[in-house]
Scaffold this motif. Structure first.
Motif, PDB file in Angstrom:
ATOM      1  N   SER A  41       0.873  -0.889   0.033  1.00 26.47           N
ATOM      2  CA  SER A  41       0.060  -0.103   0.102  1.00 26.47           C
ATOM      3  C   SER A  41       1.143   1.235   0.097  1.00 26.47           C
ATOM      4  CB  SER A  41      -0.901   0.044   1.236  1.00 26.47           C
ATOM      5  OG  SER A  41      -0.105   0.030   2.290  1.00 26.47           O
ATOM      6  N   GLY A  42       0.194   2.335  -0.432  1.00 23.18           N
ATOM      7  CA  GLY A  42       1.183   3.636  -0.327  1.00 23.18           C
ATOM      8  C   GLY A  42       0.146   4.618  -1.082  1.00 23.18           C
ATOM      9  N   ALA A  43       1.071   5.793  -1.365  1.00 21.04           N
ATOM     10  CA  ALA A  43       0.681   7.082  -2.073  1.00 21.04           C
ATOM     11  C   ALA A  43       1.984   7.393  -3.060  1.00 21.04           C
ATOM     12  CB  ALA A  43      -0.078   7.976  -1.154  1.00 21.04           C
ATOM     13  N   GLY A  44       1.605   8.504  -3.919  1.00 21.43           N
ATOM     14  CA  GLY A  44       2.327   9.178  -4.451  1.00 21.43           C
ATOM     15  C   GLY A  44       2.310  10.140  -5.356  1.00 21.43           C
ATOM     16  N   THR A  45       3.126  11.047  -5.750  1.00 16.41           N
ATOM     17  CA  THR A  45       2.887  12.201  -6.800  1.00 16.41           C
ATOM     18  C   THR A  45       3.702  12.193  -7.686  1.00 16.41           C
ATOM     19  OG1 THR A  45       4.077  13.670  -5.251  1.00 16.41           O
ATOM     20  CG2 THR A  45       1.578  13.441  -4.894  1.00 16.41           C
ATOM     21  N   TYR A  46       3.528  12.827  -8.978  1.00 15.76           N
ATOM     22  CA  TYR A  46       4.823  12.993 -10.010  1.00 15.76           C
ATOM     23  C   TYR A  46       4.253  14.215 -10.801  1.00 15.76           C
ATOM     24  CZ  TYR A  46       7.362  12.161 -14.203  1.00 15.76           C
ATOM     25  OH  TYR A  46       8.301  12.142 -14.885  1.00 15.76           O
ATOM     26  N   ASP A  47       5.262  14.779 -11.216  1.00 16.38           N
ATOM     27  CA  ASP A  47       4.856  16.381 -11.954  1.00 16.38           C
ATOM     28  C   ASP A  47       5.853  15.967 -13.050  1.00 16.38           C
ATOM     29  OD1 ASP A  47       4.988  18.685 -13.219  1.00 16.38           O
ATOM     30  OD2 ASP A  47       4.684  19.684 -11.275  1.00 16.38           O
ATOM     31  N   MET A  48       5.198  15.688 -14.334  1.00 16.70           N
ATOM     32  CA  MET A  48       5.884  15.747 -15.716  1.00 16.70           C
ATOM     33  C   MET A  48       6.753  16.697 -16.134  1.00 16.70           C
ATOM     34  SD  MET A  48       3.098  13.545 -18.128  1.00 16.70           S
ATOM     35  CE  MET A  48       4.415  13.384 -19.427  1.00 16.70           C
ATOM     36  N   ALA A  49       6.348  17.825 -15.624  1.00 16.03           N
ATOM     37  CA  ALA A  49       7.176  19.042 -16.158  1.00 16.03           C
ATOM     38  C   ALA A  49       8.156  19.473 -15.266  1.00 16.03           C
ATOM     39  CB  ALA A  49       6.137  20.467 -15.811  1.00 16.03           C
ATOM     40  N   THR A  50       8.412  18.993 -14.034  1.00 14.15           N
ATOM     41  CA  THR A  50       9.439  19.180 -13.196  1.00 14.15           C
ATOM     42  C   THR A  50      10.179  17.739 -13.072  1.00 14.15           C
ATOM     43  OG1 THR A  50       8.330  19.041 -11.278  1.00 14.15           O
ATOM     44  CG2 THR A  50       8.610  21.530 -12.230  1.00 14.15           C
ATOM     45  N   THR A  51       9.496  16.851 -13.569  1.00 19.85           N
ATOM     46  CA  THR A  51      10.082  15.447 -13.112  1.00 19.85           C
ATOM     47  C   THR A  51      10.183  15.243 -11.628  1.00 19.85           C
ATOM     48  OG1 THR A  51      12.299  15.734 -13.023  1.00 19.85           O
ATOM     49  CG2 THR A  51      11.227  15.345 -15.103  1.00 19.85           C
ATOM     50  N   ASN A  52       9.664  15.973 -10.575  1.00 16.93           N
ATOM     51  CA  ASN A  52       9.591  15.778  -9.216  1.00 16.93           C
ATOM     52  C   ASN A  52       8.645  14.764  -8.832  1.00 16.93           C
ATOM     53  OD1 ASN A  52      11.192  18.121  -8.869  1.00 16.93           O
ATOM     54  ND2 ASN A  52       9.549  19.525  -8.384  1.00 16.93           N
ATOM     55  N   ALA A  53       9.042  13.885  -7.996  1.00 16.19           N
ATOM     56  CA  ALA A  53       8.153  12.718  -7.513  1.00 16.19           C
ATOM     57  C   ALA A  53       8.424  12.596  -6.162  1.00 16.19           C
ATOM     58  CB  ALA A  53       8.452  11.533  -8.534  1.00 16.19           C
ATOM     59  N   ASP A  54       7.361  11.687  -5.647  1.00 21.38           N
ATOM     60  CA  ASP A  54       7.353  11.247  -4.289  1.00 21.38           C
ATOM     61  C   ASP A  54       6.425  10.142  -4.170  1.00 21.38           C
ATOM     62  OD1 ASP A  54       7.211  11.012  -1.579  1.00 21.38           O
ATOM     63  OD2 ASP A  54       6.758  13.056  -1.033  1.00 21.38           O
ATOM     64  N   LEU A  55       6.947   8.917  -3.852  1.00 21.77           N
ATOM     65  CA  LEU A  55       6.248   7.720  -3.791  1.00 21.77           C
ATOM     66  C   LEU A  55       6.423   6.952  -2.392  1.00 21.77           C
ATOM     67  CD1 LEU A  55       4.592   5.412  -5.024  1.00 21.77           C
ATOM     68  CD2 LEU A  55       6.894   4.418  -5.912  1.00 21.77           C
ATOM     69  N   GLN A  56       5.239   6.818  -1.740  1.00 20.75           N
ATOM     70  CA  GLN A  56       5.537   6.012  -0.450  1.00 20.75           C
ATOM     71  C   GLN A  56       5.202   4.507  -0.821  1.00 20.75           C
ATOM     72  OE1 GLN A  56       3.292   9.124   0.281  1.00 20.75           O
ATOM     73  NE2 GLN A  56       5.080  10.122  -0.628  1.00 20.75           N
ATOM     74  N   ALA A  57       5.829   3.505  -0.073  1.00 21.30           N
ATOM     75  CA  ALA A  57       5.259   2.128   0.001  1.00 21.30           C
ATOM     76  C   ALA A  57       5.454   1.609   1.181  1.00 21.30           C
ATOM     77  CB  ALA A  57       6.302   1.434  -1.064  1.00 21.30           C
ATOM     78  N   ASN A  58       4.467   1.048   1.661  1.00 24.63           N
ATOM     79  CA  ASN A  58       4.557  -0.011   2.765  1.00 24.63           C
ATOM     80  C   ASN A  58       4.212  -1.738   2.288  1.00 24.63           C
ATOM     81  OD1 ASN A  58       4.535   2.224   4.473  1.00 24.63           O
ATOM     82  ND2 ASN A  58       2.260   2.625   3.898  1.00 24.63           N
ATOM     83  N   VAL A  59       5.199  -2.508   2.760  1.00 24.48           N
ATOM     84  CA  VAL A  59       4.577  -3.917   2.251  1.00 24.48           C
ATOM     85  C   VAL A  59       4.695  -4.734   3.694  1.00 24.48           C
ATOM     86  CG1 VAL A  59       5.824  -5.780   1.056  1.00 24.48           C
ATOM     87  CG2 VAL A  59       6.158  -3.199   0.283  1.00 24.48           C
ATOM     88  N   GLN A  60       3.737  -5.678   3.812  1.00 24.48           N
ATOM     89  CA  GLN A  60       3.782  -6.388   4.920  1.00 24.48           C
ATOM     90  C   GLN A  60       3.612  -7.910   4.259  1.00 24.48           C
ATOM     91  OE1 GLN A  60       1.014  -3.911   5.012  1.00 24.48           O
ATOM     92  NE2 GLN A  60       2.667  -2.697   5.760  1.00 24.48           N
ATOM     93  N   VAL A  61       4.714  -8.758   4.639  1.00 28.77           N
ATOM     94  CA  VAL A  61       4.452  -9.989   4.185  1.00 28.77           C
ATOM     95  C   VAL A  61       4.463 -11.140   5.408  1.00 28.77           C
ATOM     96  CG1 VAL A  61       5.940 -11.832   3.062  1.00 28.77           C
ATOM     97  CG2 VAL A  61       6.148  -9.378   2.512  1.00 28.77           C
ATOM     98  N   ALA A  62       3.578 -12.227   5.317  1.00 31.62           N
ATOM     99  CA  ALA A  62       3.414 -13.116   6.198  1.00 31.62           C
ATOM    100  C   ALA A  62       4.136 -14.386   5.653  1.00 31.62           C
ATOM    101  CB  ALA A  62       2.067 -13.525   6.286  1.00 31.62           C
ATOM    102  N   LEU A  63       5.394 -14.523   6.198  1.00 26.62           N
ATOM    103  CA  LEU A  63       6.243 -15.261   5.737  1.00 26.62           C
ATOM    104  C   LEU A  63       5.833 -16.896   5.543  1.00 26.62           C
ATOM    105  CD1 LEU A  63       9.568 -13.999   7.496  1.00 26.62           C
ATOM    106  CD2 LEU A  63       8.723 -13.389   5.177  1.00 26.62           C
ATOM    107  N   ALA A  64       5.270 -17.330   6.493  1.00 31.50           N
ATOM    108  CA  ALA A  64       4.639 -18.842   6.570  1.00 31.50           C
ATOM    109  C   ALA A  64       3.937 -18.875   5.314  1.00 31.50           C
ATOM    110  CB  ALA A  64       4.204 -19.001   7.838  1.00 31.50           C
ATOM    111  N   SER A  65       3.020 -17.904   5.244  1.00 36.73           N
ATOM    112  CA  SER A  65       1.891 -18.093   4.123  1.00 36.73           C
ATOM    113  C   SER A  65       2.609 -18.043   2.804  1.00 36.73           C
ATOM    114  CB  SER A  65       0.887 -16.927   4.268  1.00 36.73           C
ATOM    115  OG  SER A  65       0.150 -17.182   5.401  1.00 36.73           O
ATOM    116  N   LEU A  66       3.394 -17.214   2.802  1.00 38.95           N
ATOM    117  CA  LEU A  66       4.214 -17.019   1.397  1.00 38.95           C
ATOM    118  C   LEU A  66       4.898 -18.226   0.922  1.00 38.95           C
ATOM    119  CD1 LEU A  66       5.182 -14.847  -0.847  1.00 38.95           C
ATOM    120  CD2 LEU A  66       7.174 -14.426   0.571  1.00 38.95           C
ATOM    121  N   LEU A  67       5.495 -18.753   1.966  1.00 44.99           N
ATOM    122  CA  LEU A  67       6.393 -20.066   1.642  1.00 44.99           C
ATOM    123  C   LEU A  67       5.454 -21.244   1.258  1.00 44.99           C
ATOM    124  CD1 LEU A  67       9.058 -19.167   2.149  1.00 44.99           C
ATOM    125  CD2 LEU A  67       9.358 -21.338   3.607  1.00 44.99           C
ATOM    126  N   ARG A  68       4.046 -21.163   1.890  1.00 42.78           N
ATOM    127  CA  ARG A  68       3.109 -22.253   1.180  1.00 42.78           C
ATOM    128  C   ARG A  68       2.595 -21.847  -0.209  1.00 42.78           C
ATOM    129  NH1 ARG A  68       0.910 -21.812   6.617  1.00 42.78           N
ATOM    130  NH2 ARG A  68      -0.615 -20.111   5.808  1.00 42.78           N
TER     131      ARG A  68
END
Length: 293
Positions: free
Chosen positions: A204-231
């Motif tokens: 999950s997350g959010a972000g912004t991007y401006d094509m004129a200035t190429t300014n960008a700001d991206l946030q990302a949150n990742v949660q992994v349940a390792l036991a479920s992932l290995l299944r």
């Protein structure tokens, strides 16, 4: 290797080019009857589709006007796809001259059975039901576009190479805004994957991007349940009974510089990798970097 069986296609279109080629208007309709695809022993159920459109693209004014667009598809006498435009919609990537009023475009996929479309998906051998809804709101003559997408796949079973996933659920939600097709604000995005009702991965997350200035700001949150992932994606010599992996990161690009910050946390990890065993392992780390572009 594809055979279109009983498919009947009828389409009538008219294209008008004016203003020395800077303005193009296209209008037409499409009727697809008894559409089916055969590949080896697999055949898709017959589908009927109707579509009608009327659009003008004005390159000189840097905008397009979609006067009409409708699409309906039925399968086994029930609705499968539906798209509709409430009123003419303008999309501008320049000045919004002669702006039209607000307009909403809606697109819906209802109970699409992946198994029906196996001829297109090959070795994945998928099963599951897909539902999706897209809403696009155009304001200020197309200068402001607001989008909202949600989709769900239920009871998903599929094969990816040597890995197989079964009884999985995938949910995706994205919403945001675009200004003049130059500034983009992704207010929120979220992807959830679960198996047999147990969470596997959440991004999950959010972000912004401006094509004129190429300014960008991206946030990302990742949660992994390792036991479920290995299944879902079993690894040789690995066995995990518990543990979560959390990552929080941010990428900022501004004035020819790019910075990356984040944190990684491993909690309550109990498992084995090869001859190494871990019990209630905890670990945290920080990430920070700066790069000049």
């Amino acid at each position: 290797g594809l055979d279109f069986g009983t498919t009947i296609l009828n389409s009538t279109n008219q294209v008008e080019i004016t203003k020395a080629g800077s303005s193009i208007t296209a209008a037409g309709q499409l009727a697809l009857s008894k559409f089916e695809v055969k590949r080896a022993s697999d055949t898709t159920p017959p589908l009927d589709l109707q579509a009608q459109y009327n659009v003008t693209v004005d390159l000189a004014q840097s905008n397009s006007l979609l006067r009409e667009f409708t699409l309906t598809a039925t399968q086994r006498d029930r609705p499968l796809l539906k798209a509709e435009l409430t009123s003419p919609m303008q999309v501008s990537w320049g000045n919004a001259a002669n702006a039209v009023g607000d307009s909403t475009f809606k697109f819906t996929v209802a109970d699409l059975n992946l198994r029906d479309w196996k001829p297109f998906l090959g070795s994945m051998d998928p099963e599951g039901t897909v539902n999706a809804q897209l809403k696009l709101l155009s304001q200020e003559g197309g200068q402001q576009l607001t989008f909202d997408l949600s989709s769900q796949i239920e009871n998903l079973s599929a094969t990816f190479g040597s890995n197989h996933i079964a009884q999985a659920g995938i949910g995706l939600n994205v919403n945001g805004k675009a200004s003049g097709l130059k500034q983009f604000n992704l207010k929120q995005y979220e992807l959830k994957i679960a198996q047999q009702g147990q969470p596997v991965l959440t991004v999950s997350g959010a972000g912004t991007y401006d094509m004129a200035t190429t300014n960008a700001d991206l946030q990302a949150n990742v949660q992994v349940a390792l036991a479920s992932l290995l299944r879902v994606m079993p690894q040789p010599d690995a066995d995990v009974s518990s543990g979560t992996l959390d990552f929080k990161g941010r990428v900022v690009q501004k004035q020819a510089a790019q910075s990356v910050t984040g944190s990684l946390a491993l909690a309550d990890f109990t498992g084995r990798f090869g001859k190494n065993a871990f019990r209630s392992e905890e670990h945290t780390s920080e990430l920070q970097s700066l790069r000049h572009l």
